[in-house]
Design an enzyme around this catalytic site. Sequence first.
Site: not given
Ligand code: HH2
Length: 338
Positions: A278, A313
């Site tokens: 992040k 995660r």
């Molecule tokens: N962060 C993201 C997405 N889902 N779910 C939970 N429970 N906690 C988190 O911190 C979280 C999440 C964001 O990361 P990512 O899926 O890699 O990116 P994007 O939202 O751009 O797909």
Amino acid sequence: MDGYVRPIAQTDPARPDGAQVLAGGWCWFDRVELLHRGEPPSVLAASELPSDILDRLSRPRMPLLGLDWTRPAIMGVLNATPDSFSDGGLYAAQADAIARAREISDEGANILDIGGESTRPGADTVPPEDEAARVVPVISAVAAFGPPVSIDTRKSAVAEAAVAAGAALINDVSGARYDPAILDVAARHDAPVCLMHSPDDPKTMQQDPRYDDVLLDVYDHLADRIRLAEATGVARHRILVDPGIGFGKTLAHNLALLRRLTLFHALGCPLLVGLSRKSFIGTLSGVRRAVDRVPGSLAAALAAVASGAQVLRVHDVAATRQAVSVMVPLMKTGGDLG
Ligand code: HH2
């Protein structure tokens, strides 16, 4: 008891008599920090806590998804999206997503979190039919060979289709604010749900986020979301909580939450944190590209483990697995960890 009670987590092998195990996991505590809005914190012996509060902090969390929470679990991220912040487009094609799921499973993920909509700051909303079309075929394939699947969605229709395809956990970054009917889906299918804190829509959430007291505001928000989920028929022991690092938060907000992460154990639910790659890691380390932030992500993940967080995660499953498998025996206290 007045105020907020934060256990001071320890992992030292010298554990005093009367120390309490934190949430049945790998940390212990014999003191807590008492927090009040607008007042300096104070420290209290755990032995002075009322028995209901002590019980909520120390009681082992109920097993879910085959996990008994006696060691940190790894949730591997699979973004079947064209535009996620660190891996957008890599796994948008079905065959690539399934191959990646196999890879993450082989690397030792305990849960696979599959998402079809980016929630990065500024992202546009994806129509539910398109989102479901991205994730359902992947979930059906993965449910046949992989670890339990989690569906990363804010939409009840997508959650419904994902659970029908074999998803075992609903991970909602809006904490069921975007589409509260998602809790009916969880209740009807008896699916556990992860409720994350996010103050607003991803489109606008990084525009000058403000809190009175970020730690206590996020805590109260999650406590409210748990109450709503319970009222909808989701049992408390089937709820995970997540403070939502990077969602509507500045660097100072993220650090305040991570430094006092143990407060969230007072909600009585397993604690999930998403720190991987992040932007706060980029800001602290000066590393611009998200894919280059693995070392910083591991440091943050191990700090969360030392705070007793039950689920990490992550995008980099093999690296995190390796870090956790070294960390766990170092924290082992008196043979009570597997
Ligand atoms: N962060 C993201 C997405 N889902 N779910 C939970 N429970 N906690 C988190 O911190 C979280 C999440 C964001 O990361 P990512 O899926 O890699 O990116 P994007 O939202 O751009 O797909």
